[in-house]
Design an enzyme around this catalytic site. Sequence first.
Site, PDB file in Angstrom:
ATOM      1  N   HIS A 182     -54.494 -33.063  19.963  1.00  0.00           N
ATOM      2  CA  HIS A 182     -53.722 -32.451  21.169  1.00  0.00           C
ATOM      3  C   HIS A 182     -54.165 -33.052  22.484  1.00  0.00           C
ATOM      4  O   HIS A 182     -53.038 -33.241  22.806  1.00  0.00           O
ATOM      5  CB  HIS A 182     -54.055 -31.350  20.369  1.00  0.00           C
ATOM      6  CG  HIS A 182     -53.189 -30.658  19.721  1.00  0.00           C
ATOM      7  ND1 HIS A 182     -53.784 -29.513  18.465  1.00  0.00           N
ATOM      8  CD2 HIS A 182     -52.386 -31.009  18.813  1.00  0.00           C
ATOM      9  CE1 HIS A 182     -52.862 -29.274  18.065  1.00  0.00           C
ATOM     10  NE2 HIS A 182     -52.243 -30.189  17.805  1.00  0.00           N
ATOM     11  N   SER A 196     -53.499 -30.817  14.196  1.00  0.00           N
ATOM     12  CA  SER A 196     -53.861 -31.565  14.317  1.00  0.00           C
ATOM     13  C   SER A 196     -54.674 -31.720  14.912  1.00  0.00           C
ATOM     14  O   SER A 196     -55.184 -29.790  15.059  1.00  0.00           O
ATOM     15  CB  SER A 196     -53.647 -32.746  15.552  1.00  0.00           C
ATOM     16  OG  SER A 196     -52.036 -33.507  14.721  1.00  0.00           O
TER      17      SER A 196
HETATM   18  N1  SAH Z   1     -48.325 -30.202  15.217  1.00  0.00           N
HETATM   19  C1  SAH Z   1     -48.432 -29.900  14.367  1.00  0.00           C
HETATM   20  C2  SAH Z   1     -47.952 -30.220  12.977  1.00  0.00           C
HETATM   21  C3  SAH Z   1     -48.212 -31.022  12.706  1.00  0.00           C
HETATM   22  S1  SAH Z   1     -48.331 -31.299  10.860  1.00  0.00           S
HETATM   23  C4  SAH Z   1     -49.837 -28.868  14.970  1.00  0.00           C
HETATM   24  O1  SAH Z   1     -50.076 -29.675  15.067  1.00  0.00           O
HETATM   25  O2  SAH Z   1     -49.667 -27.885  14.032  1.00  0.00           O
HETATM   26  C5  SAH Z   1     -46.388 -32.140  11.063  1.00  0.00           C
HETATM   27  C6  SAH Z   1     -45.783 -31.231  11.102  1.00  0.00           C
HETATM   28  O3  SAH Z   1     -43.698 -32.560  10.846  1.00  0.00           O
HETATM   29  C7  SAH Z   1     -45.332 -30.842   9.766  1.00  0.00           C
HETATM   30  O4  SAH Z   1     -45.285 -28.812  10.247  1.00  0.00           O
HETATM   31  C8  SAH Z   1     -43.935 -31.336   8.859  1.00  0.00           C
HETATM   32  O5  SAH Z   1     -43.490 -29.994   8.043  1.00  0.00           O
HETATM   33  C9  SAH Z   1     -43.471 -31.443   9.928  1.00  0.00           C
HETATM   34  N2  SAH Z   1     -42.340 -32.563   9.438  1.00  0.00           N
HETATM   35  C10 SAH Z   1     -42.395 -33.431   9.201  1.00  0.00           C
HETATM   36  N3  SAH Z   1     -41.261 -34.027   8.616  1.00  0.00           N
HETATM   37  C11 SAH Z   1     -40.207 -33.299   9.681  1.00  0.00           C
HETATM   38  C12 SAH Z   1     -38.856 -33.833   9.703  1.00  0.00           C
HETATM   39  N4  SAH Z   1     -38.161 -34.667   9.490  1.00  0.00           N
HETATM   40  N5  SAH Z   1     -38.719 -32.939  10.916  1.00  0.00           N
HETATM   41  C13 SAH Z   1     -39.350 -31.624  11.605  1.00  0.00           C
HETATM   42  N6  SAH Z   1     -40.342 -31.250  10.762  1.00  0.00           N
HETATM   43  C14 SAH Z   1     -40.840 -32.204  10.390  1.00  0.00           C
END
Ligand code: SAH
Length: 226
Positions: free
Chosen positions: A63, A58
Site C-alpha cells: 500500500h 495487500s
Molecule cells: N486493494 C484491496 C484488495 C486487494 S485484493 C485491499 O488491499 O484490501 C484484489 C481485489 O480485487 C479483490 O477484492 C478482488 O475481489 C478484486 N477483483 C479482482 N478482479 C476484479 C474485477 N474484475 N473487478 C473488480 N474487482 C476485482
Amino acid sequence: MLFTVNDSMTSLLESLIKAGVITKKRVYDAMLKVDRKDFTQNPYVDHSQCIGYNVVISAPHIHGHALEFLEPFISPGCRILDVGSGTGYLTVALSKMMNDSGLVVGIEHIKELCELGKQNIMKSHSNLLNEKKIILVHGDGRKGYEQYAPYKCIHCGAAAETQIPQELIDQLDYGGRMVIPCGTGNNQYIYCIDKQLDGKLTYSQKHSVFFVPLTSPEIQLMGNNN
Ligand code: SAH
C-alpha cells in the site's frame, strides 16, 4: 472529530520509513489517518492477509509503495479510481491523500466484499461515504467506471495477467498515472503508466509482486473454501 494517534500504526509506519518504502510526508500522514484495525484482523504486521473469497488485503508496504507512486499525481479535489477495492483500506488512504476532498471511486466485483468495504469504512470514516467523497460500486473493474471518468489516478489492486484493459487506459486522464500489477507468477511487476498531455503513454516497470488476478468472480471463486 477527535483524531487519536495509534502507537501501533506509528511503529508500523516508522518501520516502512526505515525500509525506504515511505519517503513522502503526505503518504505518511495519509496512512497514519487510516488505522488498519478497521480493515483486517492482524492489522500491524507487514504481511498480506486473507479476507475470504480467495483474495487478500495487500501488505502495508505494498500500500505504501502504491501511494508513493501516485503521490505526485494526486492533487486536491481530483478523481481517483481504485479497482479491486476489497477491504476499502486503500480507498480511504487515497481520499486522505487529498484531505477528504475530491472523489475516490472504489470498484469491487464480489458483492460481499463491496459490502465489507462499506462496513469497514463506516467504522471511522463514515463522513467519506455520507458526503460522497468515496463511492463504492459493485461491478467489473476491468471496464473501469465510466460515470466519473476521466481519473487523474487509477490504482488497480489485482493483476492484469495478459493485457491492461483498454477501458482503464481510456479512462485515465491526460497528465494522469495508473499503478497496476501486470503479469503472472514470478513474472509479475508493478507498472506505472503515465498518460502524457498529448495522449502518449509511458510505461515504467517497478518492483516484483504477487497480486491476485484481475478476473471474473467465477474464476476467482473457483475452488474457494474460505
Ligand atoms: N486493494 C484491496 C484488495 C486487494 S485484493 C485491499 O488491499 O484490501 C484484489 C481485489 O480485487 C479483490 O477484492 C478482488 O475481489 C478484486 N477483483 C479482482 N478482479 C476484479 C474485477 N474484475 N473487478 C473488480 N474487482 C476485482
